[in-house]
Scaffold this motif. Structure first.
Motif, short mmCIF file in Angstrom:
data_model
loop_
_atom_site.label_atom_id
_atom_site.label_comp_id
_atom_site.label_asym_id
_atom_site.label_seq_id
_atom_site.Cartn_x
_atom_site.Cartn_y
_atom_site.Cartn_z
N ALA A 76 54.41 7.72 26.24
CA ALA A 76 54.95 7.13 25.02
C ALA A 76 53.89 6.39 24.23
N GLY A 77 52.64 6.41 24.71
CA GLY A 77 51.57 5.72 23.98
C GLY A 77 51.30 4.31 24.47
N ASN A 78 52.03 3.86 25.50
CA ASN A 78 51.75 2.53 26.06
C ASN A 78 50.44 2.56 26.85
N LEU A 79 49.70 1.46 26.78
CA LEU A 79 48.47 1.36 27.57
C LEU A 79 48.82 0.78 28.94
N VAL A 80 48.38 1.46 29.98
CA VAL A 80 48.60 0.99 31.34
C VAL A 80 47.25 0.60 31.90
N ARG A 81 46.98 -0.71 31.93
CA ARG A 81 45.71 -1.19 32.44
C ARG A 81 45.90 -1.56 33.90
N GLU A 131 46.30 10.68 31.22
CA GLU A 131 45.31 10.52 30.14
C GLU A 131 44.48 9.27 30.41
N VAL A 132 43.20 9.45 30.64
CA VAL A 132 42.31 8.32 30.92
C VAL A 132 41.91 7.66 29.61
N VAL A 133 41.99 6.33 29.55
CA VAL A 133 41.46 5.60 28.39
C VAL A 133 40.14 4.94 28.77
N GLN A 134 40.06 4.47 30.00
CA GLN A 134 38.83 3.79 30.42
C GLN A 134 38.62 3.93 31.92
N GLU A 135 37.45 4.40 32.27
CA GLU A 135 37.11 4.50 33.69
C GLU A 135 36.89 3.10 34.25
N PRO A 136 36.93 2.94 35.56
CA PRO A 136 36.74 1.60 36.13
C PRO A 136 35.40 1.01 35.71
N VAL A 137 35.43 -0.24 35.27
CA VAL A 137 34.20 -0.89 34.84
C VAL A 137 34.33 -2.39 35.11
N ASP A 138 33.19 -3.02 35.40
CA ASP A 138 33.18 -4.48 35.57
C ASP A 138 33.18 -5.10 34.18
N GLN A 139 34.24 -5.78 33.84
CA GLN A 139 34.40 -6.30 32.49
C GLN A 139 33.71 -7.63 32.32
N PRO A 140 33.29 -7.92 31.07
CA PRO A 140 32.68 -9.23 30.82
C PRO A 140 33.65 -10.38 31.08
N TYR A 141 34.95 -10.09 31.06
CA TYR A 141 35.89 -11.17 31.37
C TYR A 141 36.09 -11.37 32.86
N GLY A 142 35.22 -10.76 33.64
CA GLY A 142 35.11 -11.19 35.03
C GLY A 142 35.91 -10.39 36.05
N LEU A 143 36.40 -9.19 35.70
CA LEU A 143 37.05 -8.40 36.73
C LEU A 143 36.84 -6.92 36.46
N ARG A 144 37.16 -6.13 37.46
CA ARG A 144 37.01 -4.68 37.35
C ARG A 144 38.37 -4.10 36.98
N ASP A 145 38.39 -3.24 35.97
CA ASP A 145 39.66 -2.61 35.61
C ASP A 145 39.43 -1.21 35.03
N CYS A 146 40.55 -0.50 34.88
CA CYS A 146 40.54 0.81 34.25
C CYS A 146 41.81 0.92 33.43
#
Lengths: 136, 156
Positions: free
Chosen positions: A126-131, A105-120
């Protein structure tokens, strides 16, 4: 002192579903698996990194937790606001594609974040977020 | 209080159903995080989980403290702030880039959340170029739920 960060804990709701996610989707190895039914404690971790594990365990089993607190924790898990973990990859985009291709289940596609790094980000069963963040 | 095993079983079933409903709301919220740049609206989100828009809005607000519309717009505005700080896109481009269909709605919501219009924000960000990024991060921190006490007229 020579401390390492050895094990972090995430709750599961359906142990088999969580094991399938961490083993078959993320490619982790299963290291230990004790208990039965929903009372199972399973350690998983990346192949080749035996010093770092995630312990998948049942939520809110400390006997000091009240029924109300247990209910709140399981509600938060269902809402997706309880557990989360930050993993890293030297190629976030390729990792994202591989994990998505396995049906996570995708929550967020890879993106350059304002906090200075690329993540997805993905959601575990179980509902845990895996960043997953990029590392050089 | 459960008085009989049958009551206890009924309670357990009710709890399980409640958690399944919450998990459905989580899917809606994750979908907004994932697809905010698409022309999503509350009706489309509700259709995706077989709920009416009104029911979804009420349930979502009860669970997360804000309506799905508010969550989606805040998500878009957060992303818009990042794009405007980058400085290479116009306000109109940014508006469409983050999935807003109407420049007017976008500007109004942006101003409500950020305290200045998108164009003023873009200008301010330009003037902050050269300021250390850790300082910029502090002063331009996202704003989720800052206006949570304000009534949401878009509740279906």
């Amino acid at each position: 002192m020579n401390l390492t960060i050895h094990t972090t804990v995430l709750p599961h709701e359906d142990p088999d579903a969580s094991v399938a996610f961490y083993r078959d989707v993320l490619g982790f190895e299963v290291r230990t698996d004790v208990g039965t039914g929903t009372m199972r404690w399973i350690t998983v971790g990346p192949v080749g990194q035996p010093g770092t594990s995630i312990l998948l365990g049942p939520p809110a089993v400390d006997p000091g937790i009240t029924d109300d607190e247990r209910r709140m924790i399981t509600d938060m898990m269902a809402k997706g606001t309880y557990g989360w973990i930050l993993l890293a990859s030297d190629d976030v985009d390729a990792t994202f594609d591989a994990v998505q291709a396995k049906g996570a289940e995708v929550v967020q596609e890879p993106v350059d974040q304002p906090y200075g790094l690329r993540d997805c980000a993905f959601r575990d069963p179980a509902g845990n977020l895996v960043r997953i963040r990029a590392v050089a | 209080m459960s008085s009989t095993p049958a009551d206890a079983q009924k309670d357990a079933q009710k709890e399980a159903q409640r958690r399944r409903d919450l998990a459905l709301l989580r899917r809606v919220r994750d979908r907004m995080d994932r697809e905010y740049a698409q022309p999503l609206d509350v009706e489309a989100l509700a259709r995706g989980v077989n709920m009416s828009a009104g029911h979804l809005s009420r349930q979502f607000k009860a669970a997360y403290g804000e309506s799905p519309y508010s969550y989606l717009m805040t998500r878009r505005i957060e992303r818009a702030m990042a794009l405007l700080r980058r400085g290479d896109l116009s306000v109109t481009d940014v508006c469409f880039e983050v999935g807003c269909q109407s420049l007017g709605t976008f500007s109004t919501r942006f101003t409500e959340l950020v305290g200045m219009s998108p164009s003023s924000y873009r200008q301010a960000a330009r003037e902050m170029k050269g300021v250390p990024s850790c300082v910029v991060k502090q002063v331009s921190r996202p704003v989720r739920n800052q206006e949570a006490s304000v009534g949401d007229p878009h509740l279906a």
